[in-house]
Motif scaffolding. Sequence first.
Motif, PDB file in Angstrom:
ATOM      1  N   ILE A 140       0.837  -1.207   0.000  1.00 48.37           N
ATOM      2  CA  ILE A 140       0.000   0.000   0.000  1.00 48.37           C
ATOM      3  C   ILE A 140       0.867   1.251   0.000  1.00 48.37           C
ATOM      4  O   ILE A 140       0.582   2.223  -0.703  1.00 48.37           O
ATOM      5  N   GLY A 141       1.930   1.228   0.768  1.00 54.17           N
ATOM      6  CA  GLY A 141       2.833   2.380   0.856  1.00 54.17           C
ATOM      7  C   GLY A 141       3.862   2.438  -0.254  1.00 54.17           C
ATOM      8  O   GLY A 141       4.699   3.340  -0.275  1.00 54.17           O
ATOM      9  N   LYS A 142       3.825   1.452  -1.158  1.00 56.28           N
ATOM     10  CA  LYS A 142       4.793   1.370  -2.263  1.00 56.28           C
ATOM     11  C   LYS A 142       6.236   1.381  -1.742  1.00 56.28           C
ATOM     12  O   LYS A 142       7.094   2.105  -2.238  1.00 56.28           O
ATOM     13  N   ARG A 156       3.197   5.047  10.134  1.00 54.86           N
ATOM     14  CA  ARG A 156       3.601   5.773   8.922  1.00 54.86           C
ATOM     15  C   ARG A 156       2.396   5.941   8.004  1.00 54.86           C
ATOM     16  O   ARG A 156       2.205   7.002   7.418  1.00 54.86           O
ATOM     17  N   ALA A 157       1.576   4.899   7.900  1.00 52.72           N
ATOM     18  CA  ALA A 157       0.376   4.975   7.057  1.00 52.72           C
ATOM     19  C   ALA A 157      -0.545   6.086   7.545  1.00 52.72           C
ATOM     20  O   ALA A 157      -1.104   6.848   6.747  1.00 52.72           O
ATOM     21  N   GLN A 158      -0.706   6.170   8.854  1.00 55.80           N
ATOM     22  CA  GLN A 158      -1.563   7.195   9.435  1.00 55.80           C
ATOM     23  C   GLN A 158      -0.986   8.593   9.168  1.00 55.80           C
ATOM     24  O   GLN A 158      -1.711   9.511   8.808  1.00 55.80           O
ATOM     25  N   SER A 202      -8.539   1.225   4.007  1.00 59.21           N
ATOM     26  CA  SER A 202      -9.950   0.850   4.147  1.00 59.21           C
ATOM     27  C   SER A 202     -10.193  -0.637   3.951  1.00 59.21           C
ATOM     28  O   SER A 202     -11.125  -1.195   4.532  1.00 59.21           O
ATOM     29  N   GLY A 203      -9.376  -1.322   3.195  1.00 58.10           N
ATOM     30  CA  GLY A 203      -9.560  -2.752   2.963  1.00 58.10           C
ATOM     31  C   GLY A 203      -8.897  -3.628   4.002  1.00 58.10           C
ATOM     32  O   GLY A 203      -9.030  -4.843   3.986  1.00 58.10           O
ATOM     33  N   GLU A 204      -8.166  -3.014   4.924  1.00 60.95           N
ATOM     34  CA  GLU A 204      -7.443  -3.790   5.933  1.00 60.95           C
ATOM     35  C   GLU A 204      -8.387  -4.342   6.994  1.00 60.95           C
ATOM     36  O   GLU A 204      -9.300  -3.670   7.444  1.00 60.95           O
ATOM     37  N   THR A 205      -8.156  -5.598   7.360  1.00 59.01           N
ATOM     38  CA  THR A 205      -8.911  -6.193   8.454  1.00 59.01           C
ATOM     39  C   THR A 205      -8.012  -6.236   9.664  1.00 59.01           C
ATOM     40  O   THR A 205      -6.811  -6.449   9.560  1.00 59.01           O
ATOM     41  N   LYS A 206      -8.590  -6.021  10.801  1.00 58.09           N
ATOM     42  CA  LYS A 206      -7.805  -6.028  12.048  1.00 58.09           C
ATOM     43  C   LYS A 206      -7.467  -7.408  12.369  1.00 58.09           C
ATOM     44  O   LYS A 206      -6.958  -8.155  12.736  1.00 58.09           O
TER      45      LYS A 206
END
Length: 154
Positions: free
Chosen positions: A102-104, A141-143, A150-154
């Motif tokens: 996601i963060g490339k 870092r993502a935050q 949005s597609g991430e599951t906890k």
Amino acid sequence: MTKTALKSDKSPRLKLYGRIHSLMAEGNISDEIYRDILFVNFDGAESKSSLSERQLLQLIQHLETLVPGKQRRSYPGRPHNMNRPGQSRTDQLEKIEALLTIGKLPWSYADSIAKQMRLADKVAWVKTEDLYKITTALRKRAQKEGWDLSGETK
């Protein structure tokens, strides 16, 4: 200086020395093994008196891992279910990989996080129970950068 002043100055070190000796007794750790631990883990140190207080604390942590039933969680307030039984090493590595994608970012970025946190030189060598630390760093870092999770599951 009076004798009491000298004693109070050394009191923290004496407490650490006592803890080291009690762990050696509890773990049935011989002097030979103890000296090997000092030599290998503390740049050739021959005795605990040559160690700083920080190094003494690191020695105590190491000895605690050798004493059965004495392993403590590194963060006492951390929830017990943080490393759920369903989260295998593979699951955690896949989560790290997803965050990197996601963060490339390349895997070498995760390796540098592991190295900076002094967990290991590469993510592949990090203990399973410590992989969450890398995931947390990536999430922070993502935050900070506003990645779409949005597609991430906890």
